[in-house]
Structure formats: C-alpha cells, structure tokens
Design a protein around this motif. Structure first.
Motif, PDB file in Angstrom:
ATOM      1  N   ASP A   1       0.876  -1.174   0.000  1.00  0.00           N
ATOM      2  CA  ASP A   1       0.000   0.000   0.000  1.00  0.00           C
ATOM      3  C   ASP A   1       0.913   1.224   0.000  1.00  0.00           C
ATOM      4  O   ASP A   1       1.640   1.448   0.970  1.00  0.00           O
TER       5      ASP A   1
ATOM      6  N   THR B   1      -1.776  -1.153  -3.906  1.00  0.00           N
ATOM      7  CA  THR B   1      -2.885  -0.206  -3.817  1.00  0.00           C
ATOM      8  C   THR B   1      -2.295   1.193  -3.672  1.00  0.00           C
ATOM      9  O   THR B   1      -1.296   1.383  -2.975  1.00  0.00           O
TER      10      THR B   1
ATOM     11  N   ASN C   1      -3.657   5.529  -3.410  1.00  0.00           N
ATOM     12  CA  ASN C   1      -4.821   6.414  -3.254  1.00  0.00           C
ATOM     13  C   ASN C   1      -4.334   7.852  -3.365  1.00  0.00           C
ATOM     14  O   ASN C   1      -3.113   8.098  -3.359  1.00  0.00           O
TER      15      ASN C   1
ATOM     16  N   LEU D   1      -1.728   9.026  -0.753  1.00  0.00           N
ATOM     17  CA  LEU D   1      -0.391   8.445  -0.884  1.00  0.00           C
ATOM     18  C   LEU D   1       0.360   9.055  -2.070  1.00  0.00           C
ATOM     19  O   LEU D   1       1.562   9.327  -1.984  1.00  0.00           O
TER      20      LEU D   1
ATOM     21  N   PHE E   1     -11.292  -0.962   5.668  1.00  0.00           N
ATOM     22  CA  PHE E   1     -10.187  -0.180   6.265  1.00  0.00           C
ATOM     23  C   PHE E   1     -10.113  -0.477   7.765  1.00  0.00           C
ATOM     24  O   PHE E   1     -10.731   0.214   8.582  1.00  0.00           O
TER      25      PHE E   1
ATOM     26  N   ALA F   1      -7.302  -3.754   4.165  1.00  0.00           N
ATOM     27  CA  ALA F   1      -6.554  -2.510   3.931  1.00  0.00           C
ATOM     28  C   ALA F   1      -6.494  -1.680   5.208  1.00  0.00           C
ATOM     29  O   ALA F   1      -7.140  -2.005   6.205  1.00  0.00           O
TER      30      ALA F   1
ATOM     31  N   THR G   1      -3.147  -5.728   1.877  1.00  0.00           N
ATOM     32  CA  THR G   1      -2.244  -4.689   1.377  1.00  0.00           C
ATOM     33  C   THR G   1      -1.541  -4.036   2.567  1.00  0.00           C
ATOM     34  O   THR G   1      -2.185  -3.634   3.540  1.00  0.00           O
TER      35      THR G   1
HETATM   36  O1  G3P Z   1      -5.255   0.840   1.569  1.00  0.00           O
HETATM   37  C1  G3P Z   1      -5.910   1.801   2.276  1.00  0.00           C
HETATM   38  C2  G3P Z   1      -4.995   2.669   2.986  1.00  0.00           C
HETATM   39  O2  G3P Z   1      -4.216   3.364   2.106  1.00  0.00           O
HETATM   40  C3  G3P Z   1      -5.595   3.517   4.012  1.00  0.00           C
HETATM   41  O3  G3P Z   1      -4.757   3.419   5.052  1.00  0.00           O
HETATM   42  O4  G3P Z   1      -3.437   4.154   6.921  1.00  0.00           O
HETATM   43  O5  G3P Z   1      -4.702   5.826   5.549  1.00  0.00           O
HETATM   44  O6  G3P Z   1      -5.892   4.248   7.069  1.00  0.00           O
HETATM   45  P1  G3P Z   1      -4.708   4.487   6.215  1.00  0.00           P
END
Ligand code: G3P
Length: 284
Positions: free
Chosen positions: A12, A33, A35, A38, A159, A193, A213
């Motif tokens: 991730d 993954t 987003n 990230l 999540f 996730a 992930t």
């Molecule tokens: O894969 C989902 C992830 O990116 C969200 O993680 O740590 O932002 O809750 P987080």
C-alpha cells in the motif's frame, strides 16, 4: 499468488522505490494499492510550494502508476478516481474509463457511497475494480449485489486501521464480511486494507482474506520477522477494541440500493482524499 501465503500480498503506497524494495524483500509481489493521499505525499516532496495544474497532477499520478506497473507487470495496481461528496457516478465512470487505459494491470478504485457503487456496477463489466473506504457489513452486502455479473476481478477494501484508531475492532469487519460472503458466488475478493501492524496481517491470513495490502513500514517489520505466518491455533488479540458483532439480519440477496451505505468514516475518508489531492493542485 505464492503458495506459502493464503492471500495475495500487496503493498500500500505511492512510491515506486518502496514497491521495488518490497518485491526484493519478499521475492514477489501480487499487487499494489494507491490512493490520492499516498500519491500526493509522494509528489509533495518534489513539487515544493508551487502547485500543479490538475492535468499536471494527473500526469504525475499516471507516471507513478506506470512505474509501479513496470515493477510488477503481472500484479494488480489500484488507481483511484477523484471524488468528493458531490461527485456523480457519470463523472467517476468517465475518470475510470480514462485511468484504466493508463496501464494494462489497473484496478480502478471507487468510494463506497451510492454514486461510487452506481459507477462500479457499470465499470465491473468493463474493467477490474476495487471498492474503497468500506467499514460495515451492510456496505459489503451492497458491494456484492452491485457487482453481480462482473466480468473482471472485484476487490472490496475494508479499512481496519481506521476503525481501530477510534477504538472499534476493524478486523471484526473483515471476519464478518468473509462469513457473509460464504453464501455468495465468491466474485468479490476481500482486500484487507489500512493495515497498521503485523497482527492485522496474521489475522487477515488466518481468516483467508483474499488479499492483504501492507504499508511499507509494516512490510519491513514483517520482513524482519521473516514474513511469519499465523499458527494453526492463532488467536487475534483485539486488546481494548470494541467488538463489531456479525449481523445475521444483514444478508445477501437484496438490490444494492436497499442496503444502508452510510458510515461516517466513508464520508470523512472521501473528503480527506479529496483535500489531500487538492492541496497539490491549483484551484481553477
Ligand atoms: O489501503 C488503504 C490505505 O491506504 C488507508 O490506510 O493508513 O490511511 O488508514 P490508512
């Protein structure tokens, strides 16, 4: 998928160097993954104070996805549509149709709200998809029904860490949806996730989540433990986290629009993804 693991292992993140390193550590990688948060984090380091235009930022997301795709050409790479609470399904669908052309191994992420599922119900006939920001069994039932008849892989991303963060046992939701899906046709793959620690990974493997992930920081901790697996008698210790019980009254079999899709963390997550992306982009 490597035979040693009961799940596909994804990383991730939004940084191709991490993808490379994770692949080296494990010897393979089934996917990644990403987003908007990230990707924005990755770009923030190089962009400094000057903001990008929407097209430039999108071009950067495409470039990063391309780099990751080259590192794991046989893996799946999740790319997210940009949505806020007001984004309509048509807009998400048009973004999805564009993003799926970026790389040959894209899986397009839609948020788990009504517009996201409406878009996903069409997209799943055209491309691999991943429904993100999932926090409840009811949402999982809706995802299943909305994507019946899919012609490509469908992932659902509970999540777990974000529920843990507020004192609820996120892994219970994974367990509940896997249990509920037992009566289904198995077309939805559960992708654990928002992983925060090795215990999450071990329990996801124990529960036979289809995919897990793992953010790079936790990936490295797991590598330090030689990618340990759960023992046969593994017991997950939720500590003080409040249990999220299985709901017998929520069953598969209704039109997806009839399930309760609301969870405040879904809405908060959509706004946060949007805000993080916009922090990088000039307002028009
Ligand atoms: O894969 C989902 C992830 O990116 C969200 O993680 O740590 O932002 O809750 P987080």
């Amino acid at each position: 998928m490597d035979k040693k693991f009961s799940a596909k292992i994804f990383i991730d993140g939004g940084e191709p160097e991490e993808t490379k390193e994770a692949k080296k550590l494990l010897g393979f990688l089934d996917g990644q993954t990403t987003n908007p948060t990230l990707i924005a984090k990755n770009l923030a380091a190089s962009v400094s104070s000057a903001k990008l235009t929407q097209d430039e930022a999108l071009g950067e997301y495409k470039r990063i996805a391309g780099e990751i795709s080259k590192i794991i050409p046989h893996g799946s790479v999740s790319i997210q549509v940009f949505a806020n609470g007001k984004t309509e399904s048509e807009e998400m669908l048009s973004q999805a149709r564009e993003r799926t052309k970026w790389i040959p191994n894209a899986s397009i992420k839609f948020p788990c709200n009504a517009e996201g599922l409406k878009a996903a119900s069409v997209a799943c006939k055209e491309m691999p998809i991943n429904i993100t920001l999932v926090f409840t069994q009811s949402q999982a039932a809706a995802v299943y029904e909305a994507t019946l008849g899919a012609k490509h892989p469908v992932f659902i991303s509970p999540f777990v860490g974000r529920l843990d963060d507020r004192g609820e046992n996120g892994m219970d939701v994974v367990s509940n949806m896997i249990k509920m899906y037992q009566s289904g046709d198995k077309h939805v793959e559960v992708l654990t996730a928002s992983v925060r620690n090795i215990a999450h990974i071990l329990y996801a493997l124990y529960l036979k989540s289809n995919i897990v992930t793992v953010p790079f920081k936790v990936f490295r901790q797991w590598a330090d433990k030689n990618f340990m697996l759960p023992a046969e008698n593994f017991v997950y210790n939720p500590g003080n986290l409040k249990a999220v019980p299985f709901r017998k009254d929520i069953m598969l079999g209704k039109p997806w629009q009839e399930y309760d899709l609301f969870h405040d963390l879904t809405d908060i997550g959509i706004e946060k993804f949007s805000a993080d992306w916009n922090s990088l982009v000039q307002s028009s």
